[in-house]
Design a protein around this motif. Structure first.
Motif, PDB file in Angstrom:
ATOM      1  N   ALA A  52      20.403  48.350  67.987  1.00  0.00           N
ATOM      2  CA  ALA A  52      21.533  48.714  67.131  1.00  0.00           C
ATOM      3  C   ALA A  52      22.818  48.073  67.630  1.00  0.00           C
ATOM      4  O   ALA A  52      23.640  47.612  66.839  1.00  0.00           O
ATOM      5  CB  ALA A  52      21.691  50.233  67.092  1.00  0.00           C
ATOM      6  N   PHE A  53      22.968  48.020  68.971  1.00  0.00           N
ATOM      7  CA  PHE A  53      24.173  47.384  69.515  1.00  0.00           C
ATOM      8  C   PHE A  53      24.208  45.896  69.180  1.00  0.00           C
ATOM      9  O   PHE A  53      25.245  45.351  68.808  1.00  0.00           O
ATOM     10  CB  PHE A  53      24.240  47.577  71.034  1.00  0.00           C
ATOM     11  N   GLU A  55      22.594  44.367  66.741  1.00  0.00           N
ATOM     12  CA  GLU A  55      22.692  44.203  65.295  1.00  0.00           C
ATOM     13  C   GLU A  55      24.132  44.390  64.823  1.00  0.00           C
ATOM     14  O   GLU A  55      24.586  43.722  63.901  1.00  0.00           O
ATOM     15  CB  GLU A  55      21.788  45.243  64.652  1.00  0.00           C
ATOM     16  N   ALA A  56      24.834  45.309  65.491  1.00  0.00           N
ATOM     17  CA  ALA A  56      26.217  45.590  65.088  1.00  0.00           C
ATOM     18  C   ALA A  56      27.061  44.331  65.134  1.00  0.00           C
ATOM     19  O   ALA A  56      27.910  44.117  64.269  1.00  0.00           O
ATOM     20  CB  ALA A  56      26.803  46.665  65.994  1.00  0.00           C
ATOM     21  N   LEU A  59      26.502  42.355  62.160  1.00  0.00           N
ATOM     22  CA  LEU A  59      27.089  42.998  60.989  1.00  0.00           C
ATOM     23  C   LEU A  59      28.606  42.862  60.981  1.00  0.00           C
ATOM     24  O   LEU A  59      29.213  42.731  59.918  1.00  0.00           O
ATOM     25  CB  LEU A  59      26.673  44.462  60.946  1.00  0.00           C
ATOM     26  N   PHE A  60      29.222  42.874  62.184  1.00  0.00           N
ATOM     27  CA  PHE A  60      30.661  42.606  62.237  1.00  0.00           C
ATOM     28  C   PHE A  60      30.937  41.247  61.619  1.00  0.00           C
ATOM     29  O   PHE A  60      31.853  41.070  60.821  1.00  0.00           O
ATOM     30  CB  PHE A  60      31.169  42.593  63.686  1.00  0.00           C
ATOM     31  N   GLU A  62      29.180  39.698  59.492  1.00  0.00           N
ATOM     32  CA  GLU A  62      28.951  39.723  58.048  1.00  0.00           C
ATOM     33  C   GLU A  62      30.166  40.308  57.319  1.00  0.00           C
ATOM     34  O   GLU A  62      30.601  39.786  56.290  1.00  0.00           O
ATOM     35  CB  GLU A  62      27.707  40.555  57.760  1.00  0.00           C
ATOM     36  N   VAL A  63      30.716  41.388  57.901  1.00  0.00           N
ATOM     37  CA  VAL A  63      31.894  42.012  57.286  1.00  0.00           C
ATOM     38  C   VAL A  63      33.059  41.014  57.285  1.00  0.00           C
ATOM     39  O   VAL A  63      33.783  40.876  56.291  1.00  0.00           O
ATOM     40  CB  VAL A  63      32.261  43.304  58.044  1.00  0.00           C
ATOM     41  N   PHE A  66      32.663  38.584  54.590  1.00  0.00           N
ATOM     42  CA  PHE A  66      33.086  39.138  53.304  1.00  0.00           C
ATOM     43  C   PHE A  66      34.596  39.057  53.156  1.00  0.00           C
ATOM     44  O   PHE A  66      35.113  38.672  52.114  1.00  0.00           O
ATOM     45  CB  PHE A  66      32.656  40.597  53.190  1.00  0.00           C
ATOM     46  N   GLN A  71      36.389  38.775  48.855  1.00  0.00           N
ATOM     47  CA  GLN A  71      35.814  39.538  47.753  1.00  0.00           C
ATOM     48  C   GLN A  71      35.810  41.026  48.010  1.00  0.00           C
ATOM     49  O   GLN A  71      35.499  41.804  47.144  1.00  0.00           O
ATOM     50  CB  GLN A  71      34.408  39.040  47.467  1.00  0.00           C
ATOM     51  N   VAL A  72      36.144  41.427  49.238  1.00  0.00           N
ATOM     52  CA  VAL A  72      36.289  42.856  49.511  1.00  0.00           C
ATOM     53  C   VAL A  72      37.756  43.096  49.822  1.00  0.00           C
ATOM     54  O   VAL A  72      38.315  42.457  50.690  1.00  0.00           O
ATOM     55  CB  VAL A  72      35.419  43.277  50.710  1.00  0.00           C
ATOM     56  N   ASN A  73      38.385  43.964  49.060  1.00  0.00           N
ATOM     57  CA  ASN A  73      39.800  44.238  49.304  1.00  0.00           C
ATOM     58  C   ASN A  73      39.940  45.502  50.135  1.00  0.00           C
ATOM     59  O   ASN A  73      39.464  46.516  49.764  1.00  0.00           O
ATOM     60  CB  ASN A  73      40.539  44.436  47.976  1.00  0.00           C
TER      61      ASN A  73
ATOM     62  N   LEU B  63      29.109  43.011  43.516  1.00  0.00           N
ATOM     63  CA  LEU B  63      30.120  43.840  44.186  1.00  0.00           C
ATOM     64  C   LEU B  63      30.527  45.022  43.319  1.00  0.00           C
ATOM     65  O   LEU B  63      30.852  46.083  43.816  1.00  0.00           O
ATOM     66  CB  LEU B  63      31.335  42.986  44.554  1.00  0.00           C
ATOM     67  N   ARG B 309      28.790  49.896  61.584  1.00  0.00           N
ATOM     68  CA  ARG B 309      27.339  49.708  61.627  1.00  0.00           C
ATOM     69  C   ARG B 309      26.682  50.313  60.391  1.00  0.00           C
ATOM     70  O   ARG B 309      25.918  49.652  59.686  1.00  0.00           O
ATOM     71  CB  ARG B 309      26.774  50.331  62.887  1.00  0.00           C
ATOM     72  N   ALA B 312      27.938  48.526  57.066  1.00  0.00           N
ATOM     73  CA  ALA B 312      27.449  47.168  56.854  1.00  0.00           C
ATOM     74  C   ALA B 312      25.950  47.141  56.625  1.00  0.00           C
ATOM     75  O   ALA B 312      25.453  46.354  55.821  1.00  0.00           O
ATOM     76  CB  ALA B 312      27.820  46.301  58.048  1.00  0.00           C
ATOM     77  N   ILE B 361      20.092  56.267  64.369  1.00  0.00           N
ATOM     78  CA  ILE B 361      20.995  55.560  65.276  1.00  0.00           C
ATOM     79  C   ILE B 361      22.364  56.228  65.282  1.00  0.00           C
ATOM     80  O   ILE B 361      22.963  56.418  66.341  1.00  0.00           O
ATOM     81  CB  ILE B 361      21.143  54.083  64.834  1.00  0.00           C
TER      82      ILE B 361
END
Lengths: 73, 381
Positions: A52-53, A55-56, A59-60, A62-63, A66, A71-73, B63, B309, B312, B361
């Motif tokens: 999970a650590f 993967e985070a 994911l950071f 990925e954010v 975005f 496209q994300v406000n 979206l 986490r 996302a 998790i």
């Protein structure tokens, strides 16, 4: 035509890193479980936390990708 | 968790083979119908223009589907309107979201009890004085930033209603279970109780006890609540129709509040040892100016990581499923559906597992952070 942004490439690169990380976590956990099957449940829990650590981080990225594509406000 | 018997059965193979076959057949039949209709009626050019426009909109559609909205959409034109509550500069304004039609292009000014508003992409703004060139009452500055003011939106949106539904479901189920534990003390569990008892024991024995040791009892209510809340909402987000489909745990505000709960619990329960690690770490004194800020930032990164986490992971899953379906429209061929739909099924099954793992998790990391805050000083290192 395929349209994208450079942030997508960044997210892809981060995914490579996370892939290597999670792969080695999973592989090592499997080794440990094969060596000591009685500790399998404990190893599994610790493995999931570590995964999970790692993967985070992907994911950071990925954010951020975005946000980069706007496209994300 | 021994799942091998599920994957071993030959039935799965047969069922999935038929699934692929039928999806191919039905979609090819559909495409032939469409092709004949095309040649019979529409001139080809108009159709092409529309398709090209759709192509650019696909990321917008995706979206839109994972975002919050003022109505609960079913299919076609059927949707449940939800109340809109706005705190404007002229006071509170409330109305049902379908009262002024479904125009969300910002081309129409709606007048609610003297307050003028304009609905632009599902959000309410104050209209600009003059109509812009594209026919909307929305104006942008040179950098592409919106110039219109915005009232404070405290509406009962889809996510709020979904949150209330899942809260009610959890309350009904768990108050019922708690009562039956009181009534049938010492006896074997029954009904719902026997379904959920293994899960509750899993939270206690695999999450709370290993992390928190003998102090686990006080934190069990919080850990159980957060586990079942996250799990239920992850699963509800995967259901594409009414009670689900709201993507609640993929909303960063919701995960922020959940992470904030963990943060408050850690901060309130932090003992002398925990704060000692932050403000007087075991390093030479001249490293203090470096280490103390890092430790203070560390206090905040833990809940922020928790927040991002969950958000996302769930958002990524939804985008993945929607993008695979959109492949059919991007490649403009129904035959892609034969590949895309089974793949969507496969990803959905993975998402079921991810929904559970993310709840696990979130709970285990909450327990870990709490245990860091309450652990006693045992040895000097």
């Amino acid at each position: 035509m395929i349209v994208g942004s450079i942030a997508g490439i960044g997210a892809g690169l981060a995914a490579i890193g996370a892939g290597i990380g999670i792969g080695s976590i999973g592989g090592k956990a499997l080794e440990g479980m094969a060596r000591q099957p009685e500790a399998a449940s404990q190893i599994q829990t610790t493995m999931l936390i570590a995964a999970a650590f790692v993967e985070a981080v992907a994911l950071f990225a990925e954010v951020i990708a975005f946000l980069g594509t706007g496209q994300v406000n | 968790m021994d799942l091998s018997h599920i994957f071993n059965s030959k039935k799965i193979l047969r069922v999935s083979f038929y699934a692929v076959l039928f999806s191919l057949l039905s979609f090819s039949a559909n495409s032939q119908e469409h092709a004949t209709a095309d040649t019979a009626h529409e001139p080809a050019t108009a159709e092409h223009g529309e398709v090209a426009e759709k192509d650019e909109d696909i990321s917008k559609v995706i979206l839109h589907h994972i975002a919050d909205s003022h109505e609960w959409h079913f299919f076609g034109n059927i949707s449940i309107p939800l109340p809109v509550i706005l705190l404007t500069d002229k006071g509170l304004v409330t109305f049902l979201s379908n009262k002024f039609g479904h125009n969300d292009h910002g081309t129409e000014i709606i007048d609610v009890a003297g307050t003028q508003l304009v609905n632009y992409h599902g959000k309410f703004y104050y209209p600009s004085k003059v109509k812009s060139a594209d026919g909307t009452y929305i104006s942008y500055d040179a950098k592409g930033e919106l110039l219109n003011g915005k009232p404070l939106d405290v509406s009962m949106t889809k996510n709020v209603v979904s949150l209330l539904i899942s809260a009610i479901v959890l309350l009904i189920v768990f108050i019922g279970i708690a009562n039956s534990y009181k009534k049938r003390e010492g006896k074997a569990p029954k009904g719902l109780q026997s379904i959920l008892e293994p899960v509750i024991l899993f939270v206690r024995d695999d999450i709370a006890k290993p992390q928190l040791g003998h102090k686990y009892k006080g934190f069990m209510p919080y850990l159980l609540t957060i586990f079942f809340f996250v799990w239920l909402n992850n699963l509800m987000g995967l259901v594409p129709f009414f009670p689900g489909g709201a993507n609640l745990s993929g909303n960063i505000a919701v995960t922020m509040m959940l992470a904030l709960c963990t943060f408050v619990l850690t901060t309130v329960n932090g003992n002398k040892n925990y704060w000692g690690h932050v403000f007087t770490p075991h390093v030479p004194w001249w490293l203090y100016p470096l280490i103390i800020p890092v430790e203070i930032i560390g206090l905040f990164t833990k809940p922020i990581a928790l927040m991002i986490r969950l958000f996302a992971n769930i958002t990524a899953g939804h985008i993945l499923v929607l993008s695979l379906i959109s492949l059919i429209f991007i490649l403009k061929s129904v035959f892609v559906a034969g590949v895309a739909i089974p793949f969507v099924l496969f990803i959905s099954v993975i998402e079921l597992v991810v929904g559970f793992i993310q709840a696990f998790i979130f709970t285990i990391l909450s327990a870990l952070f709490i245990s860091m805050a309450i652990e006693e000083k045992y040895a000097e290192h």
